[in-house]
Design a protein around this motif. Sequence first.
Motif, PDB file in Angstrom:
ATOM      1  N   TYR A  86       0.839  -1.197   0.000  1.00 32.86           N
ATOM      2  CA  TYR A  86       0.000   0.000   0.000  1.00 32.86           C
ATOM      3  C   TYR A  86       0.876   1.250   0.000  1.00 32.86           C
ATOM      4  O   TYR A  86       1.857   1.332   0.727  1.00 32.86           O
ATOM      5  CB  TYR A  86      -0.900  -0.001   1.241  1.00 32.86           C
ATOM      6  N   ILE A  87       0.513   2.215  -0.835  1.00 33.52           N
ATOM      7  CA  ILE A  87       1.257   3.465  -0.922  1.00 33.52           C
ATOM      8  C   ILE A  87       0.362   4.586  -0.393  1.00 33.52           C
ATOM      9  O   ILE A  87      -0.629   4.943  -1.027  1.00 33.52           O
ATOM     10  CB  ILE A  87       1.639   3.778  -2.398  1.00 33.52           C
ATOM     11  N   ALA A  88       0.709   5.109   0.765  1.00 35.47           N
ATOM     12  CA  ALA A  88      -0.175   6.074   1.423  1.00 35.47           C
ATOM     13  C   ALA A  88      -0.391   7.334   0.576  1.00 35.47           C
ATOM     14  O   ALA A  88      -1.494   7.873   0.549  1.00 35.47           O
ATOM     15  CB  ALA A  88       0.389   6.448   2.794  1.00 35.47           C
ATOM     16  N   GLU A  89       0.652   7.807  -0.124  1.00 41.78           N
ATOM     17  CA  GLU A  89       0.517   9.065  -0.873  1.00 41.78           C
ATOM     18  C   GLU A  89      -0.553   8.973  -1.954  1.00 41.78           C
ATOM     19  O   GLU A  89      -1.263   9.938  -2.228  1.00 41.78           O
ATOM     20  CB  GLU A  89       1.826   9.474  -1.562  1.00 41.78           C
ATOM     21  N   THR A  90      -0.649   7.817  -2.595  1.00 40.68           N
ATOM     22  CA  THR A  90      -1.627   7.687  -3.670  1.00 40.68           C
ATOM     23  C   THR A  90      -2.937   7.114  -3.146  1.00 40.68           C
ATOM     24  O   THR A  90      -3.967   7.204  -3.805  1.00 40.68           O
ATOM     25  CB  THR A  90      -1.116   6.752  -4.786  1.00 40.68           C
ATOM     26  N   GLY A  91      -2.886   6.487  -1.971  1.00 44.83           N
ATOM     27  CA  GLY A  91      -4.078   5.822  -1.461  1.00 44.83           C
ATOM     28  C   GLY A  91      -4.419   4.567  -2.250  1.00 44.83           C
ATOM     29  O   GLY A  91      -5.546   4.072  -2.186  1.00 44.83           O
ATOM     30  N   LYS A  92      -3.443   4.044  -2.993  1.00 50.22           N
ATOM     31  CA  LYS A  92      -3.668   2.833  -3.801  1.00 50.22           C
ATOM     32  C   LYS A  92      -2.568   1.830  -3.478  1.00 50.22           C
ATOM     33  O   LYS A  92      -1.604   2.156  -2.797  1.00 50.22           O
ATOM     34  CB  LYS A  92      -3.588   3.155  -5.299  1.00 50.22           C
ATOM     35  N   VAL A  93      -2.713   0.636  -4.022  1.00 53.45           N
ATOM     36  CA  VAL A  93      -1.660  -0.365  -3.841  1.00 53.45           C
ATOM     37  C   VAL A  93      -0.823  -0.454  -5.108  1.00 53.45           C
ATOM     38  O   VAL A  93      -1.247  -0.019  -6.186  1.00 53.45           O
ATOM     39  CB  VAL A  93      -2.239  -1.752  -3.530  1.00 53.45           C
ATOM     40  N   GLN A  94       0.364  -1.040  -4.971  1.00 53.10           N
ATOM     41  CA  GLN A  94       1.149  -1.301  -6.168  1.00 53.10           C
ATOM     42  C   GLN A  94       1.799  -2.675  -6.094  1.00 53.10           C
ATOM     43  O   GLN A  94       2.064  -3.203  -5.016  1.00 53.10           O
ATOM     44  CB  GLN A  94       2.190  -0.209  -6.400  1.00 53.10           C
ATOM     45  N   LYS A  95       2.018  -3.246  -7.252  1.00 55.68           N
ATOM     46  CA  LYS A  95       2.728  -4.509  -7.381  1.00 55.68           C
ATOM     47  C   LYS A  95       3.393  -4.550  -8.751  1.00 55.68           C
ATOM     48  O   LYS A  95       3.067  -3.745  -9.624  1.00 55.68           O
ATOM     49  CB  LYS A  95       1.766  -5.693  -7.230  1.00 55.68           C
ATOM     50  N   CYS A  96       4.278  -5.497  -8.939  1.00 53.75           N
ATOM     51  CA  CYS A  96       4.967  -5.652 -10.218  1.00 53.75           C
ATOM     52  C   CYS A  96       3.969  -5.994 -11.328  1.00 53.75           C
ATOM     53  O   CYS A  96       3.128  -6.873 -11.167  1.00 53.75           O
ATOM     54  CB  CYS A  96       6.007  -6.765 -10.106  1.00 53.75           C
ATOM     55  N   ASP A  97       4.076  -5.259 -12.448  1.00 50.75           N
ATOM     56  CA  ASP A  97       3.211  -5.566 -13.588  1.00 50.75           C
ATOM     57  C   ASP A  97       4.052  -5.867 -14.835  1.00 50.75           C
ATOM     58  O   ASP A  97       3.566  -5.785 -15.956  1.00 50.75           O
ATOM     59  CB  ASP A  97       2.242  -4.406 -13.861  1.00 50.75           C
ATOM     60  N   LEU A  98       5.306  -6.203 -14.614  1.00 49.20           N
ATOM     61  CA  LEU A  98       6.232  -6.547 -15.703  1.00 49.20           C
ATOM     62  C   LEU A  98       6.410  -5.395 -16.701  1.00 49.20           C
ATOM     63  O   LEU A  98       6.858  -5.607 -17.822  1.00 49.20           O
ATOM     64  CB  LEU A  98       5.780  -7.826 -16.433  1.00 49.20           C
ATOM     65  N   CYS A  99       6.109  -4.182 -16.266  1.00 47.62           N
ATOM     66  CA  CYS A  99       6.295  -2.983 -17.102  1.00 47.62           C
ATOM     67  C   CYS A  99       5.730  -3.181 -18.516  1.00 47.62           C
ATOM     68  O   CYS A  99       6.340  -2.731 -19.501  1.00 47.62           O
ATOM     69  CB  CYS A  99       7.780  -2.620 -17.191  1.00 47.62           C
ATOM     70  N   GLY A 100       4.619  -3.880 -18.608  1.00 45.33           N
ATOM     71  CA  GLY A 100       4.007  -4.060 -19.916  1.00 45.33           C
ATOM     72  C   GLY A 100       4.841  -4.915 -20.872  1.00 45.33           C
ATOM     73  O   GLY A 100       4.596  -4.918 -22.077  1.00 45.33           O
ATOM     74  N   GLY A 101       5.797  -5.651 -20.347  1.00 50.89           N
ATOM     75  CA  GLY A 101       6.567  -6.554 -21.209  1.00 50.89           C
ATOM     76  C   GLY A 101       8.032  -6.167 -21.373  1.00 50.89           C
ATOM     77  O   GLY A 101       8.798  -6.871 -22.032  1.00 50.89           O
ATOM     78  N   GLU A 102       8.415  -5.039 -20.778  1.00 47.03           N
ATOM     79  CA  GLU A 102       9.833  -4.655 -20.813  1.00 47.03           C
ATOM     80  C   GLU A 102      10.273  -4.268 -19.410  1.00 47.03           C
ATOM     81  O   GLU A 102      10.438  -3.089 -19.103  1.00 47.03           O
ATOM     82  CB  GLU A 102      10.058  -3.476 -21.767  1.00 47.03           C
ATOM     83  N   PRO A 103      10.462  -5.254 -18.548  1.00 46.09           N
ATOM     84  CA  PRO A 103      10.735  -4.947 -17.136  1.00 46.09           C
ATOM     85  C   PRO A 103      12.000  -4.109 -16.964  1.00 46.09           C
ATOM     86  O   PRO A 103      13.089  -4.520 -17.376  1.00 46.09           O
ATOM     87  CB  PRO A 103      10.909  -6.321 -16.491  1.00 46.09           C
ATOM     88  N   ALA A 104      11.831  -2.940 -16.360  1.00 52.62           N
ATOM     89  CA  ALA A 104      12.948  -2.014 -16.194  1.00 52.62           C
ATOM     90  C   ALA A 104      14.028  -2.604 -15.296  1.00 52.62           C
ATOM     91  O   ALA A 104      15.215  -2.346 -15.492  1.00 52.62           O
ATOM     92  CB  ALA A 104      12.430  -0.691 -15.614  1.00 52.62           C
ATOM     93  N   CYS A 105      13.638  -3.418 -14.309  1.00 51.21           N
ATOM     94  CA  CYS A 105      14.620  -3.986 -13.385  1.00 51.21           C
ATOM     95  C   CYS A 105      15.581  -4.912 -14.135  1.00 51.21           C
ATOM     96  O   CYS A 105      16.791  -4.883 -13.927  1.00 51.21           O
ATOM     97  CB  CYS A 105      13.916  -4.730 -12.252  1.00 51.21           C
ATOM     98  N   ALA A 106      15.017  -5.749 -15.015  1.00 54.15           N
ATOM     99  CA  ALA A 106      15.854  -6.686 -15.760  1.00 54.15           C
ATOM    100  C   ALA A 106      16.799  -5.929 -16.686  1.00 54.15           C
ATOM    101  O   ALA A 106      17.981  -6.273 -16.810  1.00 54.15           O
ATOM    102  CB  ALA A 106      14.979  -7.652 -16.562  1.00 54.15           C
ATOM    103  N   ASP A 107      16.291  -4.868 -17.324  1.00 60.65           N
ATOM    104  CA  ASP A 107      17.140  -4.044 -18.190  1.00 60.65           C
ATOM    105  C   ASP A 107      18.289  -3.425 -17.411  1.00 60.65           C
ATOM    106  O   ASP A 107      19.403  -3.294 -17.909  1.00 60.65           O
ATOM    107  CB  ASP A 107      16.315  -2.902 -18.810  1.00 60.65           C
ATOM    108  N   ALA A 108      17.978  -3.029 -16.165  1.00 61.20           N
ATOM    109  CA  ALA A 108      18.963  -2.272 -15.392  1.00 61.20           C
ATOM    110  C   ALA A 108      19.990  -3.166 -14.714  1.00 61.20           C
ATOM    111  O   ALA A 108      21.084  -2.727 -14.384  1.00 61.20           O
ATOM    112  CB  ALA A 108      18.241  -1.431 -14.341  1.00 61.20           C
ATOM    113  N   CYS A 109      19.647  -4.421 -14.494  1.00 60.16           N
ATOM    114  CA  CYS A 109      20.528  -5.295 -13.705  1.00 60.16           C
ATOM    115  C   CYS A 109      21.828  -5.568 -14.468  1.00 60.16           C
ATOM    116  O   CYS A 109      21.813  -6.151 -15.543  1.00 60.16           O
ATOM    117  CB  CYS A 109      19.830  -6.611 -13.384  1.00 60.16           C
ATOM    118  N   PRO A 110      22.978  -5.147 -13.901  1.00 60.47           N
ATOM    119  CA  PRO A 110      24.240  -5.274 -14.636  1.00 60.47           C
ATOM    120  C   PRO A 110      24.846  -6.676 -14.563  1.00 60.47           C
ATOM    121  O   PRO A 110      25.789  -6.972 -15.306  1.00 60.47           O
ATOM    122  CB  PRO A 110      25.155  -4.258 -13.934  1.00 60.47           C
TER     123      PRO A 110
END
Lengths: 159, 438
Positions: free
Chosen positions: A103-127
Amino acid sequence: MQKSLHIDANKCTGCLQCEMACSYENHGVFNISKSRIKVFNFEHAGRKVPYTCTQCSEAWCMTACPVDAIRIDAGTGAKAVHEDICVGCKVCTIACPFGTVNYIAETGKVQKCDLCGGEPACADACPTGAITYVDADWTGLDKMRAWAGKTDTQPRATA
Amino acid sequence: MKHVIIGNGPAGVVAAEALRKADAAAEIVLIGAEPEPAYSRMAIPYLLEGNIDESGTWLRKTEGHFARLRIRELQARVVSMNTTQRKLLLADGQFETYDRLLIASGSHPVRPSIPGIDLPQVQTCWTLADARAIASLAKPGTRVLQLGAGFIGCIIMEALAARGVELTVVEMGDRMVPRMMTPKAGGMIKQWVESKGVRVLTGKGVQRIAPAGANPGLLDRLAQAVGVGAKSEASGLTVTLSDGEALGCDLVIVAAGVAPNVGFLENTGVQVAKGVLVDSRMQTTVAGIYAAGDVAEAPDLLTGAHLVAAIQPNAADQARVAALNMAGREAQLPGVLAINVLDTLGLVSTSFGQWWGETAQNGGAGTELVDSANHRYLSLQFKDDVLIGATSIGHTEHVGVLRGLIQTRTRLGSWKDALLKDPNCYMAAYLASAQRAA
Ligand SMILES: Cc1cc2nc3c(=O)[nH]c(=O)nc-3n(C[C@H](O)[C@H](O)[C@H](O)COP(=O)(O)OP(=O)(O)OC[C@H]3O[C@@H](n4cnc5c(N)ncnc54)[C@H](O)[C@@H]3O)c2cc1C
Ligand code: SF4
């Protein structure tokens, strides 16, 4: 072929590039506290463990949601939170036995991984290749999935 | 095979969809008594806060969703049934036959027997119709007295406060959310809520509700005599508490517990204790008839004590298991795990399982970490080296693993001692023991 995140903790050095990339991708800022992927540091064991949603097929978050705010993305198969529909009730955060919906208090909503629509930024960034986005068959997430399966079927006595 | 589902709340809808997924050919009928699209009660507070409109409460948002899944929606109230002929009698005199039946009729709010409880300004907050009535009655400045500060009461309280009403909450228990929170946590929530301007009276009951002026209490009469009485509007009420205090208000909201909707099951052989008794496959005492959600009574996963768990995640889990069995698949739910998350005016709390712990003789041990200054709290309870319960305040990251650890009875080994020393490391303990990640 559906793809998913493959995490190999042995390769992780704890540089937190994945957390930075996730935060930037989803919030437009480099603030690791907003990241949907988290690297856990086991100091004694000298291990860093990146951790996020495996898009499990049981999807406790999705079935528990009272307003249909979590849906399967047709392209990636990810269970994605639709912020415009989410009312912020947080039921998904306690329903997910993997603790990957926050839960993210600032937005009042929850968040979870959504695979960035098919191009996960984490995988791109991992050296180091600790996080890769590969065909679902090889992800080695079976261990986690097998465990997931136990959550509502494990018999009482086998603790 | 014809599957009929009584009730189109979360349990009924999840079951109907799971049935369709498991059996492409089955006939599926979803019966709902309320004149609304299938909706979710627990979205009502957000409707009252004005965050969503009524369509935001609908369980499924896509136009034609049920038709596309060939789920026939039927608006009707089931009044009785014949389990030999497999036939339901509807309030309009029609019959509906079934091969397999799911009872997902939910529960209803209980109105305690207090004089005046049926006055028009006394409302429950359960249906969309209730929500419409409350929206028209609760305006900024309206004096609202809420009866009950249990789990659902606290959620309603949040919505009422957001509407700018002048709010007093009366709870019979010695603290807020007494059946979900440890005394310490309940106390912290009370303090927080009071600091936000809500008056909270615990350890007190409501004795009488009367139109203002009809039967004024002593204090009211005194106040009026000296001219400081609350403005006595024609529509006002006077509520007398168990300690004699009399409060003026415009609206009373009753949130004093719920009871399962089981009236239509009389003389059917479907056994009812408090709710409809089900086994681990969600089957009732009559073969082919299942129950799920707020109407079902099942053993607690941890204590084995029978309970009706009126919570959303349980409704979804039970519905899925019931549907799979109705479709001839194998699925079991060994017991109910009570899990709750609550937001009281910005303070987020959770409770899981046997949060009150286990006695030392039975292998119980626990720890409580209190950080009042930062409004954070965490209590973890163990039996041997397994987590059985937890209560938290101010934790919103990874709290789901508390469910994971409890439900899978993960052996924590040496992590138990680590947790007793520092309960905050639950995520590390989870990764290490449940995921074998370290
Ligand atoms: C204000 C409010 C806030 C809540 N907040 C939370 C929360 O934050 N977290 C949480 O976990 N839970 C919450 N709940 C509880 C949650 O909404 C319920 O647990 C959930 O709705 C149960 O689903 P169900 O399908 O079993 O029953 P219901 O949602 O009650 O659905 C039952 C349906 O059956 C219909 N029905 C009943 N009798 C008949 C009949 N004879 N014939 C035909 N139809 C019939 C009813 O009209 C209804 O549509 C809240 C509830 C309320 C009222
Ligand atoms: S917090 Fe949002 S996404 Fe999660 S269950 Fe509630 S409405 Fe659905």
